[in-house]
Design a protein around this motif. Structure first.
Motif, PDB file in Angstrom:
ATOM      1  N   THR A  84      -1.638   8.266  -9.217  1.00 28.26           N
ATOM      2  CA  THR A  84      -0.820   7.284  -8.520  1.00 28.26           C
ATOM      3  C   THR A  84       0.050   7.990  -7.484  1.00 28.26           C
ATOM      4  OG1 THR A  84       1.040   7.500 -10.039  1.00 28.26           O
ATOM      5  CG2 THR A  84      -0.681   5.873 -10.622  1.00 28.26           C
ATOM      6  N   GLU A  86       3.234   7.822  -7.390  1.00 34.31           N
ATOM      7  CA  GLU A  86       4.356   8.397  -8.139  1.00 34.31           C
ATOM      8  C   GLU A  86       3.983   9.765  -8.712  1.00 34.31           C
ATOM      9  OE1 GLU A  86       3.231   5.238  -8.485  1.00 34.31           O
ATOM     10  OE2 GLU A  86       4.891   4.277  -7.421  1.00 34.31           O
ATOM     11  N   ARG A 105      -0.403  -0.973  -0.999  1.00 30.68           N
ATOM     12  CA  ARG A 105       0.186  -1.819  -2.035  1.00 30.68           C
ATOM     13  C   ARG A 105       1.287  -1.124  -2.835  1.00 30.68           C
ATOM     14  NH1 ARG A 105      -4.737  -2.932  -0.821  1.00 30.68           N
ATOM     15  NH2 ARG A 105      -5.516  -5.042  -0.654  1.00 30.68           N
ATOM     16  N   ALA A 106       1.700   0.065  -2.411  1.00 36.17           N
ATOM     17  CA  ALA A 106       2.738   0.808  -3.129  1.00 36.17           C
ATOM     18  C   ALA A 106       4.076   0.081  -3.052  1.00 36.17           C
ATOM     19  CB  ALA A 106       2.869   2.215  -2.564  1.00 36.17           C
ATOM     20  N   ASP A 107       4.841   0.228  -4.095  1.00 37.12           N
ATOM     21  CA  ASP A 107       6.162  -0.403  -4.202  1.00 37.12           C
ATOM     22  C   ASP A 107       7.214   0.507  -3.569  1.00 37.12           C
ATOM     23  OD1 ASP A 107       8.179  -2.131  -4.899  1.00 37.12           O
ATOM     24  OD2 ASP A 107       8.273  -1.465  -6.989  1.00 37.12           O
ATOM     25  N   ILE A 108       7.086   0.711  -2.259  1.00 34.96           N
ATOM     26  CA  ILE A 108       8.021   1.531  -1.489  1.00 34.96           C
ATOM     27  C   ILE A 108       8.331   0.798  -0.192  1.00 34.96           C
ATOM     28  CG2 ILE A 108       7.240   3.748  -2.436  1.00 34.96           C
ATOM     29  CD1 ILE A 108       5.563   4.113   0.149  1.00 34.96           C
ATOM     30  N   PRO A 109       9.480   1.075   0.418  1.00 37.65           N
ATOM     31  CA  PRO A 109       9.742   0.451   1.721  1.00 37.65           C
ATOM     32  C   PRO A 109       8.719   0.944   2.735  1.00 37.65           C
ATOM     33  CG  PRO A 109      11.442   2.069   1.200  1.00 37.65           C
ATOM     34  CD  PRO A 109      10.562   1.954  -0.010  1.00 37.65           C
ATOM     35  N   LYS A 110       8.238   0.003   3.565  1.00 32.47           N
ATOM     36  CA  LYS A 110       7.188   0.329   4.523  1.00 32.47           C
ATOM     37  C   LYS A 110       7.446  -0.358   5.854  1.00 32.47           C
ATOM     38  CE  LYS A 110       3.964  -1.285   1.563  1.00 32.47           C
ATOM     39  NZ  LYS A 110       4.039  -1.344   0.196  1.00 32.47           N
ATOM     40  N   TYR A 124       2.645  -8.231   6.225  1.00 23.00           N
ATOM     41  CA  TYR A 124       3.994  -8.499   5.724  1.00 23.00           C
ATOM     42  C   TYR A 124       4.147  -9.819   4.965  1.00 23.00           C
ATOM     43  CZ  TYR A 124       5.536 -11.935   9.200  1.00 23.00           C
ATOM     44  OH  TYR A 124       5.696 -13.075   9.946  1.00 23.00           O
ATOM     45  N   ASP A 127       3.489  -8.856   1.404  1.00 27.29           N
ATOM     46  CA  ASP A 127       4.068  -7.612   0.890  1.00 27.29           C
ATOM     47  C   ASP A 127       5.581  -7.610   1.071  1.00 27.29           C
ATOM     48  OD1 ASP A 127       4.853  -5.042   0.213  1.00 27.29           O
ATOM     49  OD2 ASP A 127       3.212  -4.072   1.284  1.00 27.29           O
ATOM     50  N   PRO A 128       6.335  -7.854   0.001  1.00 28.56           N
ATOM     51  CA  PRO A 128       7.796  -7.882   0.109  1.00 28.56           C
ATOM     52  C   PRO A 128       8.402  -6.507   0.373  1.00 28.56           C
ATOM     53  CG  PRO A 128       7.129  -8.057  -2.184  1.00 28.56           C
ATOM     54  CD  PRO A 128       5.871  -8.127  -1.362  1.00 28.56           C
ATOM     55  N   ASN A 129       7.605  -5.428   0.290  1.00 29.51           N
ATOM     56  CA  ASN A 129       8.120  -4.084   0.542  1.00 29.51           C
ATOM     57  C   ASN A 129       8.097  -3.707   2.018  1.00 29.51           C
ATOM     58  OD1 ASN A 129       8.653  -3.175  -2.228  1.00 29.51           O
ATOM     59  ND2 ASN A 129       6.467  -3.506  -2.474  1.00 29.51           N
TER      60      ASN A 129
END
Length: 166
Positions: A84, A86, A105-110, A124, A127-129
């Motif tokens: 992953t 992470e 699809r990573a849960d990081i700001p983009k 966007y 994708d809420p990130n």
């Protein structure tokens, strides 16, 4: 852990070019930056006939190549699952910022990189990130900042301000 910031978008929109332009700007501001690039399919940085390639083909689990200017560690997954994001972040040396290319699809700001001429849908809305969109056209993105794709200093400043406010 360092700050992590991603760039997402379909192939051919200019993610790599933008990151290449951002790196000297961020580094010039004293930020130590590393990059994780997600490659697709069966990429290989090695070449048939090279010693390291031959070692991998013979079954080595890892091959580390070292020289006076750089070193690289190649790890063969064999039948293991792809690590992953992470897990990969823990393998990096200490730095201030990790720029991630890919891992849509990573849960990081983009920042989404989008070009109208590419003909692909925007990411966007699903994708809420995604915290901003960088594009080469004037568009509206439901409250998200729209950054000029061809203005790397503005995008670099946005990234720095994002982390100052984090």
């Amino acid at each position: 852990m360092p700050k992590v910031f991603g760039f997402a978008g379909f192939s051919g929109v200019g993610k790599t070019t933008l990151i290449e332009q951002l790196l000297p700007i961020l580094i010039g501001k004293g930020v130590r930056v590393s990059v994780i690039k997600h490659a697709h399919h069966d990429f290989d940085i090695d070449r048939p006939g090279k010693d390291s390639y031959r070692h991998r083909e013979a079954g080595a689990y890892e091959v580390l190549i070292t020289a006076n200017k750089r070193w690289v560690l190649m790890h063969e997954l064999r039948d293991e699952a792809e690590p992953t994001l992470e897990e990969q972040l823990t393998r990096l040396s200490p730095c201030d910022l990790v720029i991630v290319e890919g891992f849509k699809r990573a849960d990081i700001p983009k920042i989404e990189i989008w070009r109208e001429a590419n003909g692909k849908p925007m990411l966007y809305p699903q994708d809420p990130n995604i915290v901003a969109v960088a594009c080469d056209a004037e568009i509206e993105c439901r409250g998200l900042p729209v950054l000029p794709l061809n203005d790397p200093p503005t995008i670099a400043q946005f990234i720095l301000e994002h982390f100052l406010n984090d």
